[in-house]
Design an enzyme around this catalytic site. Structure first.
Site, PDB file in Angstrom:
ATOM      1  N   ASN A 184      85.290 -11.992  89.548  1.00 22.94           N
ATOM      2  CA  ASN A 184      86.574 -12.332  88.942  1.00 22.94           C
ATOM      3  C   ASN A 184      87.638 -12.611  89.987  1.00 22.94           C
ATOM      4  O   ASN A 184      87.570 -12.116  91.114  1.00 22.94           O
ATOM      5  CB  ASN A 184      87.102 -11.162  88.082  1.00 22.94           C
ATOM      6  CG  ASN A 184      86.262 -10.891  86.854  1.00 22.94           C
ATOM      7  OD1 ASN A 184      85.667 -11.797  86.283  1.00 22.94           O
ATOM      8  ND2 ASN A 184      86.217  -9.630  86.449  1.00 22.94           N
ATOM      9  N   LYS A 198      83.811  -6.216  89.128  1.00 19.29           N
ATOM     10  CA  LYS A 198      83.048  -5.034  89.541  1.00 19.29           C
ATOM     11  C   LYS A 198      81.821  -5.420  90.363  1.00 19.29           C
ATOM     12  O   LYS A 198      81.505  -4.779  91.360  1.00 19.29           O
ATOM     13  CB  LYS A 198      82.641  -4.217  88.321  1.00 19.29           C
ATOM     14  CG  LYS A 198      83.803  -3.528  87.604  1.00 19.29           C
ATOM     15  CD  LYS A 198      83.328  -2.564  86.548  1.00 19.29           C
ATOM     16  CE  LYS A 198      82.691  -1.346  87.159  1.00 19.29           C
ATOM     17  NZ  LYS A 198      83.628  -0.550  87.979  1.00 19.29           N
ATOM     18  N   GLU A 225      79.975  -5.618  83.013  1.00 22.17           N
ATOM     19  CA  GLU A 225      80.957  -6.686  82.842  1.00 22.17           C
ATOM     20  C   GLU A 225      80.285  -8.036  82.634  1.00 22.17           C
ATOM     21  O   GLU A 225      80.965  -9.032  82.410  1.00 22.17           O
ATOM     22  CB  GLU A 225      81.914  -6.755  84.044  1.00 22.17           C
ATOM     23  CG  GLU A 225      83.012  -5.706  84.000  1.00 22.17           C
ATOM     24  CD  GLU A 225      84.072  -5.884  85.059  1.00 22.17           C
ATOM     25  OE1 GLU A 225      85.107  -5.219  84.958  1.00 22.17           O
ATOM     26  OE2 GLU A 225      83.872  -6.678  86.003  1.00 22.17           O
ATOM     27  N   ASP A 236      84.005   1.105  92.637  1.00 17.87           N
ATOM     28  CA  ASP A 236      82.960   0.172  93.042  1.00 17.87           C
ATOM     29  C   ASP A 236      82.465   0.496  94.448  1.00 17.87           C
ATOM     30  O   ASP A 236      81.259   0.449  94.724  1.00 17.87           O
ATOM     31  CB  ASP A 236      83.484  -1.264  92.973  1.00 17.87           C
ATOM     32  CG  ASP A 236      83.882  -1.656  91.557  1.00 17.87           C
ATOM     33  OD1 ASP A 236      83.177  -1.244  90.618  1.00 17.87           O
ATOM     34  OD2 ASP A 236      84.887  -2.374  91.403  1.00 17.87           O
TER      35      ASP A 236
END
Length: 288
Positions: free
Chosen positions: A15, A44, A138, A231
């Site tokens: 992202n 993530k 995700e 993460d």
């Protein structure tokens, strides 16, 4: 050219993070002014891939970005950190975007627009049995299930965001990593073979079939941004366990890495090699 598998292969989200840093988080229906906006590489999956590459020198990313400028920026960021992006596909959908509000204490609220992440497929992707594969939620659950079925080696799931998990997936996991909220929201984890749970400033613990078997405290740190800390913890814990550290030492190392990540404003913070954290935690343990 080396034929050794990467330290970690990550199947997950990529992202663009749009981060608004404000004095405090807004309440429902409230507008807060005076925030500062920044754009950073995130997701993530990408965060975990970058952390693994910085800690261990190699990582492989399986994911999807859009054919837009943001997608090219995300690919460049991954490659610049040492992540193999050969299996990141470029799709016509827009690159995934996370809209994040961070307050002065580092707490956050996040809304994710998955974009290309929702269209990730494992068609044409192969796994080496020697690889360590790390997934999150995700990307679509079918993709995670496909990875679990197709990979014959060590398989780790960071079960975030929390959702009901098929029994088949939980049984396949060699390790599940969650925070305390996710652990409470997924009751089936109490029966999983091995689960690591993070408790923020209270450290982390390891559970076998619901029984606590190890724990490690976290060090006090100045919080700048908590977005990428979990993460970084995930990648560090996986690497530490795969190097043969026992549960308590592996948790301590991962806590140290997560602590450094919390003190950094980026979702993909600079990190020292894993060996540095192994030595640092050994010294800390010796002076206790």
């Amino acid at each position: 050219m080396s034929t050794r598998p990467p330290a970690v292969t990550v199947v997950g989200s990529i992202n663009l993070d749009l981060i608004a840093t404000a004095e405090r988080l807004p309440t429902a229906g409230e507008t807060i002014g005076g925030a500062v906006l920044s754009e950073q590489p995130g997701g993530k999956g990408a965060n975990q891939g970058v952390a693994a590459a910085r800690l261990a020198g190699s990582a492989r990313m399986i994911g999807a970005v859009g054919s837009d400028a943001h997608g090219q920026r995300m690919l460049s960021a991954l490659a610049g950190a040492g992540v193999d992006t050969a299996d990141v596909v470029v799709l016509s959908e827009p690159t995934g975007t996370a809209m994040i509000v961070v307050d002065r204490d580092g707490e956050n609220q996040i809304v994710v627009c998955p974009g290309a992440n929702s269209h990730l497929s494992l068609d044409g992707v192969e796994f080496d049995p020697e690889e360590t594969v790390l997934c999150q939620l995700e990307v679509g659950l079918p993709v995670v299930l496909a990875a679990a079925r197709r990979h014959a080696g060590y398989f780790v799931l960071n079960a975030a965001p929390a959702m009901d998990l098929p029994a088949e997936l939980l049984e396949r996991c060699d390790l599940v990593i969650v925070n305390e909220s996710e652990y409470a929201l997924i009751p089936a984890l109490a029966k999983a073979k091995l689960v690591a749970v993070t408790y923020g400033g209270d450290g982390s613990a390891m559970f076998e079939h619901g029984r606590k078997v190890a724990e490690a405290p976290s060090a006090a740190v100045a919080v700048a941004n908590t977005v990428g800390a979990g993460d970084a913890f995930c990648s560090a814990l996986v690497l530490a366990l795969r190097q043969g550290l026992d549960y308590a030492r592996a948790l301590a190392v991962a806590n140290a890495v997560g602590g450094d990540a919390v003190g950094h404003p980026s979702s993909q913070p600079d990190l020292a090699p894993l060996g540095y954290y192994v030595e640092r935690t050994a010294v800390a343990e010796s002076v206790r």
